[in-house]
Design a protein around this motif. Structure first.
Motif, PDB file in Angstrom:
ATOM      1  N   TYR A  40       0.814  -1.218   0.000  1.00 28.81           N
ATOM      2  CA  TYR A  40       0.000   0.000   0.000  1.00 28.81           C
ATOM      3  C   TYR A  40       0.851   1.274   0.000  1.00 28.81           C
ATOM      4  O   TYR A  40       0.578   2.207  -0.747  1.00 28.81           O
ATOM      5  N   TYR A  41       1.858   1.304   0.878  1.00 29.19           N
ATOM      6  CA  TYR A  41       2.565   2.557   1.121  1.00 29.19           C
ATOM      7  C   TYR A  41       4.096   2.462   1.076  1.00 29.19           C
ATOM      8  O   TYR A  41       4.779   3.451   1.329  1.00 29.19           O
ATOM      9  N   GLY A  42       4.631   1.288   0.793  1.00 31.23           N
ATOM     10  CA  GLY A  42       6.078   1.131   0.865  1.00 31.23           C
ATOM     11  C   GLY A  42       6.578   1.244   2.285  1.00 31.23           C
ATOM     12  O   GLY A  42       7.694   1.722   2.529  1.00 31.23           O
ATOM     13  N   ASP A  43       5.759   0.813   3.243  1.00 32.66           N
ATOM     14  CA  ASP A  43       6.060   0.975   4.669  1.00 32.66           C
ATOM     15  C   ASP A  43       6.938  -0.183   5.145  1.00 32.66           C
ATOM     16  O   ASP A  43       6.463  -1.164   5.722  1.00 32.66           O
ATOM     17  N   GLY A  44       8.231  -0.066   4.873  1.00 32.38           N
ATOM     18  CA  GLY A  44       9.154  -1.111   5.283  1.00 32.38           C
ATOM     19  C   GLY A  44      10.545  -0.853   4.760  1.00 32.38           C
ATOM     20  O   GLY A  44      10.828   0.201   4.177  1.00 32.38           O
ATOM     21  N   ILE A  45      11.414  -1.818   4.956  1.00 27.64           N
ATOM     22  CA  ILE A  45      12.818  -1.687   4.564  1.00 27.64           C
ATOM     23  C   ILE A  45      13.279  -2.997   3.935  1.00 27.64           C
ATOM     24  O   ILE A  45      12.603  -4.023   4.036  1.00 27.64           O
TER      25      ILE A  45
END
Length: 266
Positions: free
Chosen positions: A16-21
């Motif tokens: 959804y948001y590229g919320d990670g690494i």
């Protein structure tokens, strides 16, 4: 606590948001090169984004998958997990780990021997200190850089909105001038690569003059040597820099000699 997953959920915040690494590891004979650097960066980046630290289960999964892969590329992605709609994270996170694998790009071995030609990208990196150095999942700037990169170049120098050198499209960069090795500082943008970190530590341990600087392209045109680096390609010499409507030849031998010394420490 992270959950290791085999398939992405449709509601995962990574999608959804590229919320990670993530981090991309080179595996040789079943072992991850620069493993401690990868783990340190994952921990550091996770802390900056409010994710849990890397635990022993993840470390074991990495080493097990590296052994199964034997030779190639192992990518580790940490995500906040499912979160539904809206930018705000849920009160309770369900972070996940996803593994993928591939092969070392074939052109890297040729680049090591022959060197690469660099241009200068017309795409500028935004300055955001809160995300600087982090290898997060938002890579749209790099997608644009690759889309607009002229085919005659192997890679490009990428600048920020102040026209200071930051990195290349998917690698860090060093250059040699006045008996000193330089690399861009990464306080406002860019990715702090694990090979970059290892090289800086090598310079420090070997008492080799080096510095992190913020400079324009004009400051590197007359450098004697230059190389790009990341965890997969290692150290690759730059043979030509195309900038300011001219070609600038660079010395390859110095980089090859440095690479041999750095490889001894891996």
């Amino acid at each position: 606590m992270y959950q290791i997953i085999e398939h992405w959920s449709d509601c995962d915040r990574a999608i959804y948001y590229g919320d990670g690494i993530f981090t991309t590891m080179r595996v040789t004979s079943g072992k991850v090169s620069l493993l401690e650097y990868h783990l340190t960066r994952l921990d550091r980046d996770a802390q900056k984004l409010g994710l849990p630290p890397v635990n022993e289960e993840i470390v074991k999964a990495i080493t097990d998958r590296a052994g199964q892969l034997n030779n190639g590329v192992l990518k580790v992605t940490l995500s906040c997990g499912d979160g539904g709609r809206g930018y705000a994270r849920p009160d309770t996170l369900t972070p996940v780990v996803f593994f993928s694998q591939g092969q070392i790009p074939l052109n890297y071995s040729r680049w090591e021997k022959e060197g690469v030609s660099l241009g200068v990208s017309q795409i500028r990196l935004a300055k955001q200190p809160l995300l600087a150095g982090i290898k997060h999942l938002n890579r749209l700037e790099q997608v644009l850089i690759k889309q607009h990169m002229p085919k005659e170049f192997d890679d490009v120098l990428v600048l920020d909105t102040d026209n200071h050198i930051v990195e290349c499209s998917s690698a860090n960069v060093f250059w040699y001038k006045n008996e000193t090795w330089y690399t861009p500082e990464l306080t406002n943008s860019g990715v702090s690569g694990v090979m970059r970190a290892h090289i800086v530590n090598f310079f420090r341990a070997s008492a080799i003059p080096h510095a992190e600087v913020s400079v324009s392209v004009k400051k590197v045109l007359d450098c004697e040597a230059m190389f790009i680096c990341n965890a997969l390609m290692g150290l690759v010499p730059v043979k030509r820099l195309h900038a300011e409507q001219r070609q600038y030849q660079k010395e390859i031998k110095r980089v090859c000699e440095l690479r041999a010394k750095v490889l001894e420490t891996l």
